[in-house]
Design a protein around this motif. Structure first.
Motif, PDB file in Angstrom:
ATOM      1  N   THR A   1       3.774  -6.132  16.090  1.00  0.00           N
ATOM      2  CA  THR A   1       4.134  -5.735  14.611  1.00  0.00           C
ATOM      3  C   THR A   1       2.684  -5.010  14.119  1.00  0.00           C
ATOM      4  OG1 THR A   1       6.070  -7.148  14.309  1.00  0.00           O
ATOM      5  CG2 THR A   1       5.305  -5.800  12.366  1.00  0.00           C
ATOM      6  N   VAL A   2       2.814  -3.649  13.769  1.00  0.00           N
ATOM      7  CA  VAL A   2       1.730  -2.889  13.432  1.00  0.00           C
ATOM      8  C   VAL A   2       1.944  -2.200  11.917  1.00  0.00           C
ATOM      9  CG1 VAL A   2       0.185  -0.942  13.569  1.00  0.00           C
ATOM     10  CG2 VAL A   2       1.189  -2.523  15.837  1.00  0.00           C
ATOM     11  N   TYR A   3       1.314  -2.482  10.933  1.00  0.00           N
ATOM     12  CA  TYR A   3       1.130  -2.076   9.771  1.00  0.00           C
ATOM     13  C   TYR A   3       0.271  -0.917   9.468  1.00  0.00           C
ATOM     14  CZ  TYR A   3       1.265  -1.750   4.687  1.00  0.00           C
ATOM     15  OH  TYR A   3       1.556  -1.148   3.261  1.00  0.00           O
ATOM     16  N   LEU A   4       0.902   0.238   9.131  1.00  0.00           N
ATOM     17  CA  LEU A   4       0.194   1.338   9.179  1.00  0.00           C
ATOM     18  C   LEU A   4      -0.152   1.671   7.931  1.00  0.00           C
ATOM     19  CD1 LEU A   4       2.297   3.619  11.467  1.00  0.00           C
ATOM     20  CD2 LEU A   4       0.151   2.320  12.082  1.00  0.00           C
TER      21      LEU A   4
ATOM     22  N   ASP B   1       2.923 -10.056   7.771  1.00  0.00           N
ATOM     23  CA  ASP B   1       3.780 -10.464   8.779  1.00  0.00           C
ATOM     24  C   ASP B   1       3.264  -9.575   9.811  1.00  0.00           C
ATOM     25  OD1 ASP B   1       5.528 -11.848   7.651  1.00  0.00           O
ATOM     26  OD2 ASP B   1       6.895 -10.259   6.831  1.00  0.00           O
ATOM     27  N   ALA B   2       2.505  -8.684   9.849  1.00  0.00           N
ATOM     28  CA  ALA B   2       1.931  -7.827  10.970  1.00  0.00           C
ATOM     29  C   ALA B   2       0.862  -8.307  11.840  1.00  0.00           C
ATOM     30  CB  ALA B   2       1.050  -6.617  10.221  1.00  0.00           C
ATOM     31  N   ASP B   3       0.850  -7.859  13.181  1.00  0.00           N
ATOM     32  CA  ASP B   3      -0.197  -8.588  14.038  1.00  0.00           C
ATOM     33  C   ASP B   3      -1.339  -7.507  14.046  1.00  0.00           C
ATOM     34  OD1 ASP B   3       1.481 -10.473  15.528  1.00  0.00           O
ATOM     35  OD2 ASP B   3       2.901  -8.589  16.130  1.00  0.00           O
ATOM     36  N   VAL B   4      -1.302  -6.263  13.700  1.00  0.00           N
ATOM     37  CA  VAL B   4      -2.358  -5.520  13.792  1.00  0.00           C
ATOM     38  C   VAL B   4      -2.232  -4.577  12.413  1.00  0.00           C
ATOM     39  CG1 VAL B   4      -3.438  -3.461  14.828  1.00  0.00           C
ATOM     40  CG2 VAL B   4      -2.463  -5.241  16.259  1.00  0.00           C
ATOM     41  N   ILE B   5      -3.238  -4.359  11.784  1.00  0.00           N
ATOM     42  CA  ILE B   5      -3.185  -3.474  10.563  1.00  0.00           C
ATOM     43  C   ILE B   5      -4.050  -2.119  11.092  1.00  0.00           C
ATOM     44  CG2 ILE B   5      -3.659  -3.425   8.016  1.00  0.00           C
ATOM     45  CD1 ILE B   5      -1.952  -5.783   8.988  1.00  0.00           C
ATOM     46  N   VAL B   6      -3.442  -0.984  10.853  1.00  0.00           N
ATOM     47  CA  VAL B   6      -4.469   0.432  11.273  1.00  0.00           C
ATOM     48  C   VAL B   6      -4.315   0.797   9.883  1.00  0.00           C
ATOM     49  CG1 VAL B   6      -4.126   2.630  12.064  1.00  0.00           C
ATOM     50  CG2 VAL B   6      -3.199   0.458  13.349  1.00  0.00           C
ATOM     51  N   VAL B   7      -5.643   1.077   9.462  1.00  0.00           N
ATOM     52  CA  VAL B   7      -5.946   1.876   8.289  1.00  0.00           C
ATOM     53  C   VAL B   7      -6.532   3.050   8.388  1.00  0.00           C
ATOM     54  CG1 VAL B   7      -7.314   1.513   5.953  1.00  0.00           C
ATOM     55  CG2 VAL B   7      -6.206  -0.485   7.104  1.00  0.00           C
ATOM     56  N   ARG B   8      -5.926   4.153   7.776  1.00  0.00           N
ATOM     57  CA  ARG B   8      -6.541   5.642   8.093  1.00  0.00           C
ATOM     58  C   ARG B   8      -7.218   5.981   6.660  1.00  0.00           C
ATOM     59  NH1 ARG B   8      -8.220  10.490   9.194  1.00  0.00           N
ATOM     60  NH2 ARG B   8      -7.023  11.965   8.858  1.00  0.00           N
ATOM     61  N   PHE B   9      -8.357   6.445   6.801  1.00  0.00           N
ATOM     62  CA  PHE B   9      -9.085   7.136   5.715  1.00  0.00           C
ATOM     63  C   PHE B   9      -8.869   8.415   5.916  1.00  0.00           C
ATOM     64  CE2 PHE B   9     -10.524   2.781   5.767  1.00  0.00           C
ATOM     65  CZ  PHE B   9     -10.561   2.365   4.298  1.00  0.00           C
ATOM     66  N   GLY B  10      -8.305   9.365   5.101  1.00  0.00           N
ATOM     67  CA  GLY B  10      -8.111  10.601   5.379  1.00  0.00           C
ATOM     68  C   GLY B  10      -9.242  11.524   4.556  1.00  0.00           C
TER      69      GLY B  10
END
Length: 149
Positions: free
Chosen positions: A4-7, A75-84
């Motif tokens: 589960t990946v949180y974007l 709840d996520a396994d991986v968190i992806v954080v995008r800085f624009g």
């Protein structure tokens, strides 16, 4: 294995869809914040009542959004954080901090112009990349052990 990946992060480009498309048939469930900017900003005032002062208007929305964000990050396994490039994303930095505090795996994505400003966030991440394709390849490697040809 399934992830589960949180974007998390900026909502002004289609990077989330690029990642979803690039992962193909991997067993990944994606979650994320409300990306409708108006809905995210105004949810508190719409649901709980309008406010004369912008501070309280924003505070109500931030509180409701925090309920969603905390649950999804937990709840996520991986968190992806995008800085624009366009806006300062204080919320994205906060999401990264929550992920680290909870011991979650963190992938940070940003362009080279943000490398200095985000050095502490980058240092806490397991991976730092620049493109949605790289995020997809990270997820493929984690799930399958495959590296790009």
């Amino acid at each position: 294995m399934k992830l589960t990946v949180y974007l998390a992060g900026e909502i002004h480009t289609d990077w989330r869809e690029e990642i979803r498309s690039a992962v193909g048939d991997l067993d990944v469930t994606f979650t994320g914040p409300v990306t409708d900017h108006a809905a995210s900003d105004d949810c508190g005032a719409i649901i709980l009542g309008s406010e004369e002062k912008k501070f309280w208007h924003d505070r109500k929305g931030a509180g409701l959004n925090a309920i969603r964000t905390r649950k999804a990050i937990a709840d996520a396994d991986v968190i992806v954080v995008r800085f624009g490039d366009k806006y300062r994303q204080w919320n994205a930095a906060f999401d990264a901090g929550q992920a680290v505090a909870l011991g979650k795996s963190l992938v940070v994505m940003h362009g080279p112009d943000h490398a200095h400003a985000l050095k502490e966030v980058d240092a806490a991440a397991q991976a730092v990349c620049e493109t949605p394709r790289q995020v997809a390849e990270i997820l493929r490697y984690v799930l399958k052990g495959d590296v790009p040809a």
